[in-house]
Design a protein around this motif. Structure first.
Motif, short mmCIF file in Angstrom:
data_model
loop_
_atom_site.label_atom_id
_atom_site.label_comp_id
_atom_site.label_asym_id
_atom_site.label_seq_id
_atom_site.Cartn_x
_atom_site.Cartn_y
_atom_site.Cartn_z
N HIS A 166 61.72 47.34 9.22
CA HIS A 166 62.32 47.57 10.29
C HIS A 166 63.36 47.17 8.43
O HIS A 166 63.77 45.24 8.94
CB HIS A 166 62.30 46.44 11.08
N ILE A 167 64.56 48.02 8.77
CA ILE A 167 66.23 47.31 8.43
C ILE A 167 66.81 46.66 8.89
O ILE A 167 66.99 45.31 8.18
CB ILE A 167 66.95 48.79 8.08
N ILE A 168 66.95 46.90 10.18
CA ILE A 168 66.97 45.59 10.67
C ILE A 168 65.89 44.89 11.71
O ILE A 168 65.35 45.16 12.38
CB ILE A 168 67.99 46.05 12.17
N PRO A 169 65.84 43.37 11.18
CA PRO A 169 64.25 42.88 11.36
C PRO A 169 64.19 43.14 13.00
O PRO A 169 64.71 42.68 13.60
CB PRO A 169 64.35 41.61 10.91
N TRP A 170 62.60 43.79 13.67
CA TRP A 170 62.06 43.82 14.58
C TRP A 170 62.69 42.22 15.54
O TRP A 170 62.52 42.25 16.79
CB TRP A 170 60.67 44.01 15.29
N SER A 171 62.55 41.08 15.33
CA SER A 171 62.32 39.96 15.49
C SER A 171 63.95 39.47 15.39
O SER A 171 64.40 38.41 16.53
CB SER A 171 61.69 38.41 14.62
N LYS A 172 64.89 40.32 15.14
CA LYS A 172 66.39 40.00 15.20
C LYS A 172 66.91 41.54 16.90
O LYS A 172 68.48 41.60 16.03
CB LYS A 172 67.11 40.29 13.99
N GLY A 173 66.04 41.95 16.58
CA GLY A 173 66.22 42.96 17.66
C GLY A 173 66.41 44.79 17.11
O GLY A 173 66.51 45.30 17.87
N GLY A 174 65.38 44.63 16.25
CA GLY A 174 65.44 45.49 15.34
C GLY A 174 64.91 47.13 16.39
O GLY A 174 63.65 46.00 16.81
N LYS A 175 65.29 47.86 16.19
CA LYS A 175 64.19 49.03 17.06
C LYS A 175 63.42 50.10 16.28
O LYS A 175 63.54 49.53 14.67
CB LYS A 175 65.07 50.09 17.79
N THR A 176 62.45 50.12 16.65
CA THR A 176 61.52 50.63 15.48
C THR A 176 61.50 52.29 16.26
O THR A 176 60.98 52.80 16.24
CB THR A 176 59.45 50.53 16.39
N THR A 177 62.88 52.60 15.34
CA THR A 177 62.42 54.06 15.09
C THR A 177 63.42 54.76 13.71
O THR A 177 63.48 53.95 12.77
CB THR A 177 65.24 53.94 15.94
N GLN A 178 63.01 55.60 13.82
CA GLN A 178 63.48 56.14 12.16
C GLN A 178 64.61 55.58 11.46
O GLN A 178 64.55 55.38 10.56
CB GLN A 178 63.83 57.82 12.20
N GLU A 179 65.99 55.72 12.15
CA GLU A 179 67.32 54.82 12.09
C GLU A 179 66.62 53.78 11.21
O GLU A 179 67.72 52.96 9.78
CB GLU A 179 68.05 55.50 12.57
N ASN A 180 65.85 53.09 11.65
CA ASN A 180 65.43 50.93 11.37
C ASN A 180 64.71 51.77 10.51
O ASN A 180 63.62 50.57 10.11
CB ASN A 180 65.91 50.81 12.83
N CYS A 181 63.70 52.77 10.03
CA CYS A 181 62.54 52.16 8.82
C CYS A 181 62.67 52.42 7.26
O CYS A 181 63.74 54.00 7.21
CB CYS A 181 62.30 53.73 9.89
N GLN A 182 62.39 51.92 6.63
CA GLN A 182 62.72 52.12 5.67
C GLN A 182 60.92 51.99 4.56
O GLN A 182 60.24 51.25 5.28
CB GLN A 182 63.25 51.08 4.78
N MET A 183 60.65 52.28 2.92
CA MET A 183 59.61 51.84 2.72
C MET A 183 60.18 51.09 1.97
O MET A 183 60.49 51.16 0.94
CB MET A 183 59.33 53.62 2.50
N LEU A 184 58.91 49.99 1.89
CA LEU A 184 59.24 48.96 0.33
C LEU A 184 58.32 48.63 0.34
O LEU A 184 56.66 49.00 1.08
CB LEU A 184 59.55 47.37 1.80
N CYS A 185 58.17 48.49 -1.61
CA CYS A 185 56.58 48.12 -1.58
C CYS A 185 56.18 47.03 -1.26
O CYS A 185 56.09 45.95 -0.36
CB CYS A 185 56.85 48.03 -3.46
N LYS A 186 54.63 46.83 -1.15
CA LYS A 186 53.56 45.97 -0.44
C LYS A 186 54.03 44.35 -0.65
O LYS A 186 54.03 43.35 0.11
CB LYS A 186 52.40 45.78 -0.41
#
Length: 63
Positions: free
Chosen positions: A34-54
């Motif tokens: 989540h670009i905006i963390p779920w814990s801070k109200g970020g939604k599980t939407t395409q716009e808030n999704c990024q891929m990070l290495c593990k």
């Protein structure tokens, strides 16, 4: 959690590049984040999704 379609779209949009470390990874070496963390109200939407290495995703966790 992001579904496989959302993660694949984000991976392709990023060309497999982790936005934190700038390195290229294969899809299975990355995780949806989540670009905006779920814990801070970020939604599980395409716009808030990024891929990070593990590694970067584990280091970012909770920030």
């Amino acid at each position: 959690m992001f579904d496989d379609t959302q993660k694949t779209i984000a991976y392709n949009h990023q060309n497999g590049i982790c936005p934190v470390c700038g390195e290229h990874f294969e899809y299975d070496e990355m995780e949806g984040d989540h670009i905006i963390p779920w814990s801070k109200g970020g939604k599980t939407t395409q716009e808030n999704c990024q891929m990070l290495c593990k590694r970067c995703n584990r280091e970012k966790s909770g920030k």
